[in-house]
Design a protein around this motif. Structure first.
Motif, PDB file in Angstrom:
ATOM      1  N   THR B 202       4.987  28.857 -26.460  1.00  0.00           N
ATOM      2  CA  THR B 202       5.049  27.386 -26.774  1.00  0.00           C
ATOM      3  C   THR B 202       3.931  26.808 -26.526  1.00  0.00           C
ATOM      4  OG1 THR B 202       6.025  27.215 -24.504  1.00  0.00           O
ATOM      5  CG2 THR B 202       7.697  27.330 -26.163  1.00  0.00           C
ATOM      6  N   VAL B 204       2.855  24.399 -24.650  1.00  0.00           N
ATOM      7  CA  VAL B 204       2.184  24.153 -23.311  1.00  0.00           C
ATOM      8  C   VAL B 204       1.587  25.179 -22.770  1.00  0.00           C
ATOM      9  CG1 VAL B 204       2.837  23.471 -20.864  1.00  0.00           C
ATOM     10  CG2 VAL B 204       3.841  22.322 -22.816  1.00  0.00           C
ATOM     11  N   ILE B 205       2.216  26.306 -22.773  1.00  0.00           N
ATOM     12  CA  ILE B 205       1.660  27.577 -22.241  1.00  0.00           C
ATOM     13  C   ILE B 205       0.508  28.100 -22.866  1.00  0.00           C
ATOM     14  CG2 ILE B 205       2.285  30.066 -21.494  1.00  0.00           C
ATOM     15  CD1 ILE B 205       4.034  28.004 -20.183  1.00  0.00           C
ATOM     16  N   SER B 208      -2.620  25.699 -22.169  1.00  0.00           N
ATOM     17  CA  SER B 208      -2.791  25.525 -20.864  1.00  0.00           C
ATOM     18  C   SER B 208      -3.294  27.012 -20.303  1.00  0.00           C
ATOM     19  CB  SER B 208      -1.970  24.797 -19.892  1.00  0.00           C
ATOM     20  OG  SER B 208      -1.383  23.711 -20.759  1.00  0.00           O
ATOM     21  N   TYR B 209      -2.368  27.822 -20.436  1.00  0.00           N
ATOM     22  CA  TYR B 209      -2.362  29.119 -19.814  1.00  0.00           C
ATOM     23  C   TYR B 209      -2.677  30.165 -21.020  1.00  0.00           C
ATOM     24  CZ  TYR B 209      -0.494  25.860 -16.771  1.00  0.00           C
ATOM     25  OH  TYR B 209      -0.230  24.565 -15.879  1.00  0.00           O
ATOM     26  N   GLU B 211      -3.940  33.109 -20.879  1.00  0.00           N
ATOM     27  CA  GLU B 211      -3.830  34.293 -20.793  1.00  0.00           C
ATOM     28  C   GLU B 211      -2.448  35.020 -20.916  1.00  0.00           C
ATOM     29  OE1 GLU B 211      -5.445  32.120 -19.096  1.00  0.00           O
ATOM     30  OE2 GLU B 211      -7.227  32.799 -18.018  1.00  0.00           O
ATOM     31  N   VAL B 212      -1.422  33.931 -20.220  1.00  0.00           N
ATOM     32  CA  VAL B 212      -0.216  34.200 -20.211  1.00  0.00           C
ATOM     33  C   VAL B 212       0.556  34.522 -21.624  1.00  0.00           C
ATOM     34  CG1 VAL B 212       2.253  33.489 -19.743  1.00  0.00           C
ATOM     35  CG2 VAL B 212       0.340  33.034 -18.012  1.00  0.00           C
ATOM     36  N   TYR B 215      -0.947  37.873 -23.145  1.00  0.00           N
ATOM     37  CA  TYR B 215      -0.899  39.392 -22.677  1.00  0.00           C
ATOM     38  C   TYR B 215       0.631  39.456 -22.801  1.00  0.00           C
ATOM     39  CZ  TYR B 215      -5.151  40.005 -19.919  1.00  0.00           C
ATOM     40  OH  TYR B 215      -6.606  40.118 -19.675  1.00  0.00           O
ATOM     41  N   VAL B 365     -13.703  24.710 -19.614  1.00  0.00           N
ATOM     42  CA  VAL B 365     -12.358  24.048 -18.932  1.00  0.00           C
ATOM     43  C   VAL B 365     -11.550  24.937 -18.292  1.00  0.00           C
ATOM     44  CG1 VAL B 365     -12.101  22.109 -20.544  1.00  0.00           C
ATOM     45  CG2 VAL B 365     -11.459  24.268 -21.361  1.00  0.00           C
ATOM     46  N   ASP B 367     -10.632  29.314 -16.861  1.00  0.00           N
ATOM     47  CA  ASP B 367     -11.117  30.405 -16.341  1.00  0.00           C
ATOM     48  C   ASP B 367     -12.256  31.330 -16.902  1.00  0.00           C
ATOM     49  OD1 ASP B 367      -9.300  29.743 -14.377  1.00  0.00           O
ATOM     50  OD2 ASP B 367      -7.967  31.537 -14.853  1.00  0.00           O
ATOM     51  N   LEU B 456     -18.829  10.853 -21.479  1.00  0.00           N
ATOM     52  CA  LEU B 456     -19.324  12.202 -21.153  1.00  0.00           C
ATOM     53  C   LEU B 456     -19.680  13.072 -22.368  1.00  0.00           C
ATOM     54  CD1 LEU B 456     -16.945  12.776 -18.141  1.00  0.00           C
ATOM     55  CD2 LEU B 456     -19.122  12.255 -17.928  1.00  0.00           C
ATOM     56  N   THR B 488     -13.662   4.921 -27.412  1.00  0.00           N
ATOM     57  CA  THR B 488     -12.418   4.238 -27.322  1.00  0.00           C
ATOM     58  C   THR B 488     -12.014   3.677 -25.758  1.00  0.00           C
ATOM     59  OG1 THR B 488     -11.445   6.300 -27.268  1.00  0.00           O
ATOM     60  CG2 THR B 488     -11.448   5.312 -29.051  1.00  0.00           C
ATOM     61  N   ARG B 489     -12.624   4.310 -24.727  1.00  0.00           N
ATOM     62  CA  ARG B 489     -12.147   3.834 -23.475  1.00  0.00           C
ATOM     63  C   ARG B 489     -13.362   4.404 -22.524  1.00  0.00           C
ATOM     64  NH1 ARG B 489      -7.806   8.250 -23.593  1.00  0.00           N
ATOM     65  NH2 ARG B 489      -8.904   9.903 -22.381  1.00  0.00           N
TER      66      ARG B 489
END
Lengths: 180, 578
Positions: B202, B204-205, B208-209, B211-212, B215, B365, B367, B456, B488-489
């Motif tokens: 999904t 999100v995973i 963000s992750y 590796e999960v 694998y 950002v 690992d 930045l 924008t901000r």
């Protein structure tokens, strides 16, 4: 793999398994043996979907909420430790999945939920904890750079946009109307 | 409408074709099992469940055949290279490989659900028929067939007879009986593998992750092994002697079946055997070849010639590799065995094809990127020797080049946030092409918009713009590129004061560029109508890389500001892959 928040995956796994269990339960209610298990699976599936629907806040960075999750977030948050401790979720899912394993249509949901409970154990073992999104816990200031900014900037822009500024006669740039 | 067909037509054609084949297979196999005489007795036992289980099985075979193909990136790259004569709009479809992979995956989930659900009924009915044919579950709707069902399930393997009901024990449990068969065990295992793969991929995973996701997605090996083994038991048994036993005529006379009867001998049954391997063998070989190519690539030598640590946690790597050829806007996969032996991560190339090296800008950002930065010695203050550089491997480049822009007289490039990276390469490339006296370009003017949330991220890209700006001024071609930066901000009171103080200066305080930074979001309506006014009667190519919301705004703007007059201005919308 230090930064993985296992609970996020456990949450996805639990919610998908709950849907599988719910669907299996509905099939199981259409005349299979042991219809009580199917009825139980429907109820447990709905319960897990409600419990898992509000995503917890990630430790770092912005968390994408599920649609309309804020109402359920409040309910889950109100339950305190019972819903925020992942060891409790691990045990809960482990117990919830057992009865569903005894009927054919619900067995896949049960096994999926079993996997989810194991991932929750890993999450709890790594010291993770469910945190509500959008509700300040202990008045802790959320890190300003990382949260989603829904409000417009509070500072007025230092310079007005080109199309509302009065045209200055000096320094015309030819052939390019988008610049001042 | 014509434009719509060119831009969207091939995509819809492929989708309709794929959907059509799915529907065709489903309907075809459904009718085959629903009407076929050889399945007459099996249908008597199972009802509609037989066809409802077999039709999605056929679609599963088809989709499992397809699912590996879009992830063979070297194969896709090869296809793109070998159909150079095809239209770009067709080749662009190859860039939607992951979208297609996901669509196929959803289709697999759907058919798995139907297949599993139908087999639940089938197994329950077979167990019930073996246990007590006179008391079948109420979803069985056959009438007055109890005696026949009893006769059928009592058929045994022996001289002149074979069984039809794979459940051989009466009074058993459906789950236990299911887990006794190869099909049952592999079915449960591969469906669980599928569920775990879906839950870990999904958005999100995956985002963000990684590796999960990466694998657990390798459970596909379990999935394919189980898939090939699934049919081995041959549980679905069709009749093999319909020539000497026509079930439509004989089923009423089931008490008279015998080896001596002229027209109604004892029916014989046989399992279909595993079919899936025929479907998936070819893609599996292709995929194994793909992994071999990746392994070979990982052994090729790549030299890191320069590492630049930009202030906003961006790492620039300049590399060289023998035989490496790229086009603007493409991306590569980088693999660093000292960090992870298995992971390959995609990065957009930021160098132009004309440069002697190739470079990527990596935002630190996670690992992996953090470890890479450390391994390259970007954290150390002093100069690092070349031999200290980690060994890395590069696969690629992949993706369609952004050469489309040269087909328009005016180009509008819009990058949002880190979505600006492909344009670094594209802008440099355009510039080199523009400077080359041997080439007369159709492209006369480039507008570049960069929408950025905070200051930045400005540094490294502003450097690039600055160098382009200087070169353009030197050559007196300052009006070729018009770039606009929107913040924008993320300005504070001090910055605001600073900006107002330096308002009259020539260069911008934040970026140091000649063109001043804008504040707030761009007013697209205004921008598009201005472009439309200053370039009448030309086609304008709009290229965007960034989030979905802005993409649809721009797409809408392109349609709205295109003139209905065929000789008027036309905006053509292109979305870059990222």
């Amino acid at each position: 793999m230090g930064q993985i928040e296992w609970a996020m995956w456990a949450n996805e796994q639990a919610i998908i398994s709950a849907w599988v269990m719910l669907t299996g339960g509905i099939i199981g209610l259409t005349g299979f043996n042991r219809w009580e298990i199917a009825a139980y699976s429907v109820a447990a599936g709905i319960f897990i979907i409600l419990l898992e629907y509000p995503r917890g806040k990630r430790k770092k960075g912005h968390t994408i909420e599920r649609r309309y999750q804020q109402y359920l977030t409040r309910v889950i948050h109100a339950c305190g430790t019972i819903t925020s401790n992942y060891y409790i979720r691990f045990v809960l899912h482990l117990l919830l999945c057992v009865p569903a394993g005894f009927q054919l249509p619900t067995i896949l949901g049960a096994l999926g939920l079993f996997i989810a409970s194991i991932i929750y154990f890993v999450a709890a073992f790594h010291g993770e904890k469910w945190q509500p999104i959008g509700i300040d816990t202990k008045g802790a200031p959320s890190s300003s750079n990382q949260t989603v900014i829904t409000q417009p900037p509070s500072q007025p822009p230092p310079r007005a946009p080109a199309h509302v500024r009065p045209k200055r006669p000096a320094q015309p740039v030819e052939g390019d109307p988008t610049i001042l | 409408m014509g434009d719509w067909l060119v831009n969207e037509g091939p995509k819809w054609l492929i989708l309709v074709l794929w959907f059509g084949i799915n529907i065709g297979l489903f309907v075809g196999y459904f009718l085959f099992y629903h009407q076929g005489t050889q399945f007459y007795y099996l249908r008597l036992l199972l009802g509609h469940g037989l066809a409802w289980a077999r039709a999605p099985a056929a679609c599963l075979n088809f989709n499992c055949m397809l699912i590996l193909l879009p992830v063979c990136r070297n194969l896709i790259s090869y296809l793109r290279g070998s159909c150079g004569c095809c239209r770009r709009s067709i080749r662009r479809q190859l860039d939607k490989n992951i979208t297609f992979h996901r669509a196929v995956a959803y289709m697999i989930c759907l058919h798995t659900a139907i297949h599993f659900g139908a087999h639940c009924y089938n197994l329950e009915l077979l167990v019930a028929a073996q246990t007590d044919p006179y008391n079948l579950p109420f979803f069985f709707y056959g009438n007055d067939t109890e005696g026949l069902i009893s006769k059928l399930t009592s058929l045994q393997d022996g001289v002149n007879s074979t069984y039809i009901n794979p459940i051989r024990l009466s009074n058993s449990d459906a789950i236990i009986e299911g887990l006794k068969t190869v099909a049952g065990v592999t079915g449960v295992v591969i469906t669980l593998a599928l569920i775990v793969m879906v839950s870990s991929s999904t958005e999100v995973i995956r985002r963000s992750y990684f590796e999960v996701f990466w694998y657990t997605h390798h459970l596909f090996i379990v999935f394919f092994i189980g898939l090939v083994l699934h049919g081995i038991g041959g549980i679905v048994r069709g009749q093999t002697n319909i020539d000497v036993h026509n079930p439509e005529e004989c089923f009423r006379r089931y008490l008279e079946w015998s080896p001596d009867d002229a027209t109604c001998k004892i029916p014989q049954f046989q399992g279909g055997g595993a079919q899936t391997w025929k479907w998936v063998l070819f893609p599996m070989i292709l995929y194994i070849a793909e992994r071999c190519i990746r392994f070979y690539r990982s052994q090729q030598k790549v030299v890191i010639t320069k590492v630049v640590k930009h202030p906003s946690k961006v790492l620039e790597l300049q590399m060289k590799k023998r035989g490496f050829q790229m086009m603007a806007g493409q991306y590569i996969f980088i693999h660093c065995p000292s960090i992870s032996r298995l992971e390959w991560h995609p990065f957009t190339l930021t160098s132009a094809p004309q440069e002697d090296h190739f470079s990527v800008h990596i935002r630190i950002v996670g690992d992996w990127t953090g470890a890479l930065s450390k391994a390259c010695g970007a954290e150390e203050p002093e100069f690092q020797d070349a031999w200290k550089m980690p060994q890395i491997a590069v696969d690629g480049p992949f993706g369609t080049a952004s050469e489309d822009i040269f087909r328009y007289q005016v180009g509008v490039l819009v990058g949002a946030g880190i979505g600006v990276t492909p344009f670094a390469s594209v802008l440099k490339y355009i510039w080199y092409q523009y400077c080359n006296p041997d080439i007369t370009l159709k492209l006369k003017k480039v507008y570049f918009y960069w929408i950025c949330p905070d200051t930045l991220s400005f540094e490294w890209f502003a450097d690039l713009l600055q160098s382009l700006e200087n070169q353009m001024l030197e050559r007196g071609m300052g009006d070729f590129l018009n770039y606009n930066i929107y913040l924008t901000r993320g300005w504070d009171a001090n910055q605001a004061k600073n900006i107002i103080l330096h308002e009259e200066e020539n260069s911008d305080v934040i970026t140091g560029l000649q063109q001043k930074t804008h504040y707030g979001r761009p007013h697209w309506d205004q921008i598009f109508s201005n472009i439309a006014q200053s370039h009448t009667g030309v086609s304008v190519g709009v290229f965007f890389c960034g989030p979905k919301g802005l993409s649809s705004t721009l797409h809408h703007m392109c349609n709205q500001h295109s003139s209905s007059d065929p000789r008027g201005v036309h905006f053509h919308y292109n979305k870059e892959n990222f």
